[in-house]
Design a protein around this motif. Structure first.
Motif, PDB file in Angstrom:
ATOM      1  N   VAL A   1       0.856  -1.184   0.000  1.00 58.87           N
ATOM      2  CA  VAL A   1       0.000   0.000   0.000  1.00 58.87           C
ATOM      3  C   VAL A   1       0.895   1.237   0.000  1.00 58.87           C
ATOM      4  CG1 VAL A   1      -1.734   1.278   1.302  1.00 58.87           C
ATOM      5  CG2 VAL A   1      -1.837  -1.213   1.203  1.00 58.87           C
TER       6      VAL A   1
ATOM      7  N   PHE B   1       3.127  -1.080  -5.950  1.00 56.44           N
ATOM      8  CA  PHE B   1       2.023  -0.701  -5.080  1.00 56.44           C
ATOM      9  C   PHE B   1       0.677  -1.141  -5.653  1.00 56.44           C
ATOM     10  CE2 PHE B   1       5.424   2.385  -4.691  1.00 56.44           C
ATOM     11  CZ  PHE B   1       5.633   2.407  -3.324  1.00 56.44           C
TER      12      PHE B   1
ATOM     13  N   ALA C   1      -4.041   3.216  -5.537  1.00 58.49           N
ATOM     14  CA  ALA C   1      -4.483   4.002  -4.377  1.00 58.49           C
ATOM     15  C   ALA C   1      -5.969   4.344  -4.434  1.00 58.49           C
ATOM     16  CB  ALA C   1      -3.671   5.283  -4.277  1.00 58.49           C
TER      17      ALA C   1
ATOM     18  N   MET D   1      -7.756  -0.071  -4.942  1.00 65.88           N
ATOM     19  CA  MET D   1      -7.090  -1.044  -4.069  1.00 65.88           C
ATOM     20  C   MET D   1      -7.367  -2.494  -4.479  1.00 65.88           C
ATOM     21  SD  MET D   1      -5.227   0.633  -1.979  1.00 65.88           S
ATOM     22  CE  MET D   1      -4.807  -0.580  -0.742  1.00 65.88           C
TER      23      MET D   1
END
Length: 99
Positions: A2, A28, A31, A34
């Motif tokens: 994250v 990642f 954002a 997710m």
């Protein structure tokens, strides 16, 4: 992983040389949703600051005038856009700091 603001305050660089010390966006999760691995670094076009890593779908969902037949996701209010606040000059009026 994250995103936790690893590039907070950084100006977006168009060229790869300027981004050579950056982590890849693919390290990642997106954002916004997710649910997908990020593919791009989103940045504020108004101020130039990196905001967060996004998947392609979330990166294009706010663009007006794009339609699914062009390969772009339709606008959705169901996803988290709080990453906009990661621009140091963000205001509550999203149009002043939009994608």
């Amino acid at each position: 992983m994250v995103y936790a603001g690893e590039l907070a305050g950084e100006r977006y660089c168009v060229d790869r040389i300027g981004r050579q010390n950056w982590p890849t966006a693919a390290q990642f999760m997106c954002a916004s949703c997710m649910t997908a691995r990020a593919t791009v670094w989103d940045h504020c076009h108004t101020h130039g600051f990196v905001r967060a890593p996004l998947c392609n779908r979330c990166n294009t969902r706010h663009w007006r005038g794009w339609r699914p037949q062009y390969g772009r996701a339709p606008h959705s209010r169901n996803l988290d856009d709080s990453y906009y606040r990661l621009c140091p000059r963000h205001t509550d009026t999203w149009r002043q700091c939009s994608a």
